[in-house]
Design an enzyme around this catalytic site. Structure first.
Site, PDB file in Angstrom:
ATOM      1  N   ARG A   2       6.669  -0.196 -10.085  1.00 29.87           N
ATOM      2  CA  ARG A   2       7.804  -0.863  -9.437  1.00 29.87           C
ATOM      3  C   ARG A   2       8.857  -1.324 -10.444  1.00 29.87           C
ATOM      4  O   ARG A   2      10.057  -1.166 -10.228  1.00 29.87           O
ATOM      5  CB  ARG A   2       7.262  -2.069  -8.667  1.00 29.87           C
TER       6      ARG A   2
ATOM      7  N   TYR B  99       4.735  -4.515   5.227  1.00 32.31           N
ATOM      8  CA  TYR B  99       4.428  -5.775   4.519  1.00 32.31           C
ATOM      9  C   TYR B  99       5.361  -6.927   4.898  1.00 32.31           C
ATOM     10  O   TYR B  99       5.252  -8.005   4.321  1.00 32.31           O
ATOM     11  CB  TYR B  99       4.607  -5.601   3.006  1.00 32.31           C
TER      12      TYR B  99
ATOM     13  N   TYR C 161       8.205   2.914  -4.095  1.00 30.93           N
ATOM     14  CA  TYR C 161       7.415   2.958  -2.863  1.00 30.93           C
ATOM     15  C   TYR C 161       8.289   3.126  -1.624  1.00 30.93           C
ATOM     16  O   TYR C 161       7.974   2.611  -0.557  1.00 30.93           O
ATOM     17  CB  TYR C 161       6.524   1.699  -2.741  1.00 30.93           C
TER      18      TYR C 161
ATOM     19  N   ARG D  18       8.277  -0.310   3.959  1.00 31.69           N
ATOM     20  CA  ARG D  18       7.814  -1.583   3.407  1.00 31.69           C
ATOM     21  C   ARG D  18       8.102  -2.796   4.324  1.00 31.69           C
ATOM     22  O   ARG D  18       7.236  -3.662   4.473  1.00 31.69           O
ATOM     23  CB  ARG D  18       8.362  -1.796   1.996  1.00 31.69           C
TER      24      ARG D  18
ATOM     25  N   GLU E 115       0.544  -0.007 -16.990  1.00 27.94           N
ATOM     26  CA  GLU E 115       0.922   1.000 -15.986  1.00 27.94           C
ATOM     27  C   GLU E 115       1.985   0.460 -15.030  1.00 27.94           C
ATOM     28  O   GLU E 115       1.727   0.307 -13.836  1.00 27.94           O
ATOM     29  CB  GLU E 115      -0.295   1.371 -15.134  1.00 27.94           C
ATOM     30  N   PRO E 116       3.172   0.161 -15.499  1.00 30.49           N
ATOM     31  CA  PRO E 116       4.193  -0.343 -14.585  1.00 30.49           C
ATOM     32  C   PRO E 116       4.752   0.766 -13.692  1.00 30.49           C
ATOM     33  O   PRO E 116       5.005   1.877 -14.161  1.00 30.49           O
ATOM     34  CB  PRO E 116       5.279  -0.870 -15.527  1.00 30.49           C
TER      35      PRO E 116
ATOM     36  N   CYS F 217      11.324   5.739  16.993  1.00 31.43           N
ATOM     37  CA  CYS F 217      10.939   5.269  18.327  1.00 31.43           C
ATOM     38  C   CYS F 217       9.791   4.287  18.177  1.00 31.43           C
ATOM     39  O   CYS F 217       8.630   4.609  18.460  1.00 31.43           O
ATOM     40  CB  CYS F 217      10.551   6.470  19.172  1.00 31.43           C
TER      41      CYS F 217
HETATM   42  C1  LIG Z   1      -4.176   1.033 -10.795  1.00 36.74           C
HETATM   43  C2  LIG Z   1      -2.733   0.763 -10.618  1.00 36.74           C
HETATM   44  N1  LIG Z   1      -1.923   0.872 -11.686  1.00 36.74           N
HETATM   45  C3  LIG Z   1      -0.596   0.651 -11.575  1.00 36.74           C
HETATM   46  C4  LIG Z   1      -0.013   0.305 -10.374  1.00 36.74           C
HETATM   47  C5  LIG Z   1       1.462   0.076 -10.336  1.00 36.74           C
HETATM   48  O1  LIG Z   1       1.756  -1.166  -9.879  1.00 36.74           O
HETATM   49  P1  LIG Z   1       3.255  -1.698  -9.874  1.00 36.74           P
HETATM   50  O2  LIG Z   1       4.086  -0.693  -9.190  1.00 36.74           O
HETATM   51  O3  LIG Z   1       3.148  -2.963  -9.122  1.00 36.74           O
HETATM   52  O4  LIG Z   1       3.671  -1.891 -11.300  1.00 36.74           O
HETATM   53  C6  LIG Z   1      -0.828   0.161  -9.239  1.00 36.74           C
HETATM   54  C7  LIG Z   1      -0.271  -0.258  -7.941  1.00 36.74           C
HETATM   55  O5  LIG Z   1      -0.309  -1.457  -7.635  1.00 36.74           O
HETATM   56  C8  LIG Z   1      -2.214   0.403  -9.357  1.00 36.74           C
HETATM   57  O6  LIG Z   1      -3.015   0.315  -8.310  1.00 36.74           O
HETATM   58  N1  LIG Z   2       2.975   0.407  -1.959  1.00 36.48           N
HETATM   59  C1  LIG Z   2       2.996  -0.970  -2.299  1.00 36.48           C
HETATM   60  C2  LIG Z   2       2.351  -1.277  -3.572  1.00 36.48           C
HETATM   61  C3  LIG Z   2       1.007  -0.683  -3.703  1.00 36.48           C
HETATM   62  C4  LIG Z   2       0.694  -0.575  -5.100  1.00 36.48           C
HETATM   63  C5  LIG Z   2      -0.300   0.497  -5.366  1.00 36.48           C
HETATM   64  N2  LIG Z   2      -1.526  -0.013  -5.938  1.00 36.48           N
HETATM   65  C6  LIG Z   2       4.405  -1.528  -2.208  1.00 36.48           C
HETATM   66  O1  LIG Z   2       5.240  -0.916  -1.659  1.00 36.48           O
HETATM   67  O2  LIG Z   2       4.698  -2.598  -2.658  1.00 36.48           O
END
Ligand SMILES: Cc1ncc(COP(=O)(O)O)c(C=O)c1O
Ligand SMILES: N[C@@H](CCCC[NH3+])C(=O)O
Length: 444
Positions: A293, A334, A390, A330, A290-291, A361
């Site tokens: 990012r 983070y 994200y 982000r 499940e990629p 603000c």
């Molecule tokens: C269950 C699950 N699958 C897939 C992802 C996608 O992760 P990434 O965007 O790091 O590939 C996430 C987010 O971290 C997740 O929580």
């Molecule tokens: N939202 C986060 C990652 C969370 C992934 C979801 N499980 C980010 O910006 O890096």
């Protein structure tokens, strides 16, 4: 700034993306503007598909739509043969409206509502990734009401601890997600599900975290999952056909990041699956991932217009842009780091170090803390790279700032895939009760 995908500098000294001059995109569509390099998105999809094909295993690559969920992106994922991971009715609705084949959609989440489950059941969803016992029972009841059988994966927390890899943060025991492997609740979940009339057990799911560079964590997860699968077969006579290893494959935001090519992650995972399942004399299962990012992250660039400049001698220099934490939370959330450049003066040498501030603000509304730039002028276009994942997905209307438009660029063509919000969009859900209307106040 590292130039990702199709990005280049043209003979005017302007950044171009997908064959489009970024400075012209900013003029044409306004700023802030999310620009997505369609060729790079497709390239990443193909890298995953080809690497899995090369493994000889059966597989699905499910794009984690949480990273960037809009209808045009669902169309690309579908065209490229990917499946889709959704975590809410909103993502599911987007996918269905985009015509994404429902049997290739997987529904995630640690607190799916009854309404969400019913919506997914009515649509005929491919599978649910079941997170906990409450959901398991609810799913069975709702499926029974509808006279349907439902495919499930169990989400387990494999106990790949954060102390081995600090960034591996969702696979450990103290997590809101999934059935724990170590304390027996994962085994109990399979036992429970086996007795439920509407549930078809397809397999198991593990996601260990996000923005991961090394393959060791994935290999450890496969080892644990294979051991668990073998135990389940011995104890309960249930064989998993599918192992889903989640997402988390890292990308390069700045020079500090050291991701591997997609093919190396996939090979490490598929090799580990073959090795560990064979060790247990277990039929090698289908592998799903499940990629999120790593499909869309480096394809995104956000364009901003530089507004104000503030020099605090001996302390700091700020340039402020017309977006910020509302389109990219982000850095504030983070401490994430980004690279950037002046898109309209790409060849000008750096002259100073500045902090890029947003317009919200909020003192913490900063995008980059230490950016080397030429002396920026009001009206310059700042391009921040690697904003495809994200960013739009986590955008907000804080300060009632309107969310930017999104354009896909490819071969010199730019298409809007999300319109910029209008002022009317900002108030579209506002209601003034009659007793607060100006007329009522005038009468009282
Ligand atoms: C269950 C699950 N699958 C897939 C992802 C996608 O992760 P990434 O965007 O790091 O590939 C996430 C987010 O971290 C997740 O929580
Ligand atoms: N939202 C986060 C990652 C969370 C992934 C979801 N499980 C980010 O910006 O890096």
């Amino acid at each position: 700034m590292h130039l990702h995908g199709t990005s280049t500098i043209n003979d005017k000294g302007h950044l171009t993306i997908g064959g489009c001059d970024a400075t012209e995109l900013a003029q044409q569509f306004g700023t802030p503007l999310y620009v997505m390099d369609e060729a790079l998105i497709r390239q990443r999809c193909r890298e995953y598909m080809e690497a899995f094909r090369a493994s000889g295993l059966q597989f699905q690559v499910a794009y984690a739509s949480k990273a960037f969920c809009v209808m045009a992106m669902c169309r690309i994922a579908d065209e490229e043969g990917l499946s889709l991971d959704v975590v809410s009715d909103g993502e599911l609705y987007t996918a269905l409206k985009a015509g994404f084949p429902v049997e290739r959609i997987h529904f995630h989440g640690n607190n799916k509502t009854p309404q969400e489950i019913e919506m997914a059941l009515d649509a005929g969803i491919g599978c649910f990734v079941v997170d906990n016992f409450v959901e398991l029972q609810l799913l069975n009841e709702l499926a029974k009401d509808k006279g349907k059988k439902v495919n499930i994966l169990f989400r387990i927390t494999p106990g790949v601890e954060a102390h081995t890899h600090e960034f591996i943060s969702t696979g450990q025991t103290d997590s809101k997600f999934g059935f724990d492997l170590g304390n027996g609740s994962a085994m109990e979940a399979v036992r429970t599900a086996k007795a439920l009339s509407q549930i078809e057990i397809l397999g198991i799911h593990s996601h260990i975290g996000s923005q991961i560079f090394e393959v060791e964590g994935f290999k450890m997860a496969v080892e644990k999952v294979a051991g668990f699968a073998a135990d389940v077969r011995n104890e309960l006579d249930v064989t998993f056909q599918v192992v889903n290893l989640g997402g988390g494959f890292g990308i390069r935001y700045t020079g500090e990041d050291t991701p591997l090519p997609v093919s190396q992650y996939v090979q490490a995972i598929t090799d580990a699956v073959k090795e560990y399942f064979t060790q247990h004399q277990y039929p090698v299962p289908q592998i799903w991932v499940e990629p999120g990012r790593s499909i869309v992250g480096d394809a995104g660039t956000t364009l901003y217009t530089v507004g104000t400049y503030k020099d605090i001698p001996g302390v700091n220099k700020y340039i402020a842009v017309d977006g910020g934490m509302t389109d990219n939370i982000r850095p504030a959330l983070y401490g994430s780091k980004y690279e950037a450049m002046l898109a309209n003066r790409a060849n000008d040498p750096a002259e100073e170090t500045v902090t890029v501030a947003g317009k919200a603000c909020e003192s913490g509304d900063k995008l980059i803390w230490d950016l080397e730039l030429p002396r920026a002028n009001t009206g310059d276009i700042l391009a921040v790279s690697c904003t495809g994942a994200y960013n739009y997905a986590m955008a907000s209307n804080y300060n009632r700032i309107r969310r930017p438009a999104v354009v896909f660029v490819k071969d010199g063509q730019a298409d809007v895939v999300v319109e910029r919000e209008s002022h009317d969009d900002i108030i579209v859900n506002d209601v003034i009760p009659a007793r607060l209307s100006k007329e009522a106040l005038a009468k009282s």
